[in-house]
Design an enzyme around this catalytic site. Structure first.
Site, mmCIF file in Angstrom:
data_model
loop_
_atom_site.group_PDB
_atom_site.id
_atom_site.type_symbol
_atom_site.label_atom_id
_atom_site.label_comp_id
_atom_site.label_asym_id
_atom_site.label_seq_id
_atom_site.Cartn_x
_atom_site.Cartn_y
_atom_site.Cartn_z
ATOM 1 N N ASP A 1 0.732 -1.261 -0.006
ATOM 2 C CA ASP A 1 -0.169 0.075 0.110
ATOM 3 C C ASP A 1 0.896 1.292 -0.049
ATOM 4 O O ASP A 1 2.072 1.228 0.301
ATOM 5 C CB ASP A 1 -1.064 -0.039 1.163
ATOM 6 C CG ASP A 1 -0.270 -0.400 2.448
ATOM 7 O OD1 ASP A 1 0.852 -0.450 2.615
ATOM 8 O OD2 ASP A 1 -1.007 -0.765 3.492
ATOM 9 N N HIS B 1 -7.027 -4.629 10.381
ATOM 10 C CA HIS B 1 -6.569 -4.673 9.124
ATOM 11 C C HIS B 1 -5.326 -5.048 8.391
ATOM 12 O O HIS B 1 -4.332 -5.423 9.285
ATOM 13 C CB HIS B 1 -6.596 -2.937 8.706
ATOM 14 C CG HIS B 1 -5.540 -2.260 9.056
ATOM 15 N ND1 HIS B 1 -5.761 -0.868 9.589
ATOM 16 C CD2 HIS B 1 -4.137 -2.500 9.096
ATOM 17 C CE1 HIS B 1 -4.279 -0.231 9.732
ATOM 18 N NE2 HIS B 1 -3.480 -1.370 9.492
#
Ligand code: GLP
Length: 239
Positions: free
Chosen positions: A67, A136
């Site tokens: 990410d 997450h």
């Protein structure tokens, strides 16, 4: 699922680094998925030391990071580009390394192109993962669909607060990011999840013992056929 419980964070890093180094040395990892955050820093240090000593090489390995924040350039020290440069890429030559471009003019197209690049490389052999205290993985916050691919996401406030230490001021933490999706992560042939410290105990419990549900994004890993979890006793205290 193979759960490796070690005494402390140092032992977790040593065991996970050994695991990754063995896989790379055996030639089973041509494409590696990399993670940022505090959890993998010592792993990168240990792998870099092996490379410096000539015992390990990533010269024929291509990497894909999970990410990147939207709106941060590689020059911004809080970006994941800068993190990876600092902790790994400046020390370890790879065949190629990729991170989603947080400055892309068209982030939607960047997300699609990133997914296509992973496919073109043959998919990810081993994906390194940390876990957020809300469960997450990558920046797939609670609610992320199991069929999600690389896309733009809105960061949870708890994630922005947890990551604020990397920024001069809390309000500087971006609200959006590009992240591999849950399905992208699950397509990797092996998953290596790291969890250390008491702040991860609740999330690790939900991930391993809870129902497989978007409420805890990491819980989807229960259905992965090749999952290794390296946790210290603090993170594993609620299992
Ligand atoms: C970050 C990253 C995740 C990471 C997680 C935990 O924001 N996007 O990939 O696993 O949060 O970070 P840490 O290891 O610092 O606790």
């Amino acid at each position: 699922m193979k759960l490796h419980i070690l005494s402390d964070a140092k032992a977790v890093s040593a065991a996970a680094a050994r695991h990754i180094a063995d896989r790379v040395q055996a030639g089973g990892v041509k494409v590696i998925g990399l993670a940022t955050g505090r959890s993998p820093i010592a792993i990168y240090e240990l792998l870099s030391a092996e490379v410096a000593a000539g015992r390990l090489s990533f010269a024929d390995v291509t990497s894909f990071n999970l990410d990147e924040y939207l709106g941060l350039s590689a020059e911004n020290s809080a970006s994941f580009h800068a993190f990876m440069q600092r902790h790994f890429f400046s020390k370890v030559p790879l065949l190629a390394h990729h991170i989603p471009d947080g400055m892309a003019q068209n982030p939607l197209a960047e997300a699609e192109a990133y997914e296509a690049k992973i496919l073109a490389a043959g998919g990810i052999d081993l994906q390194l993962l940390g876990i957020g205290s809300n469960g997450h993985i990558g920046f797939n916050e609670p609610g992320s669909a199991h069929d999600s691919r690389t896309r733009i996401v809105t960061l949870a406030e708890s994630t922005r607060i947890a990551n604020a230490t990397d920024f001069a001021a809390a309000e500087d933490v971006p609200h959006y990011a590009l992240t591999m999706g849950i399905a992208t992560i699950m397509s990797a042939r092996e998953e290596v999840l790291i969890a250390t410290g008491p702040a991860k105990a609740q999330a690790l419990r939900a991930a391993i013992k809870g129902p497989i549900s978007p409420d805890c994004p990491a819980s989807v890993l229960q259905s992965h056929p090749n999952l290794h979890i390296f946790a210290d006793e603090c993170a594993a205290s609620l299992l």
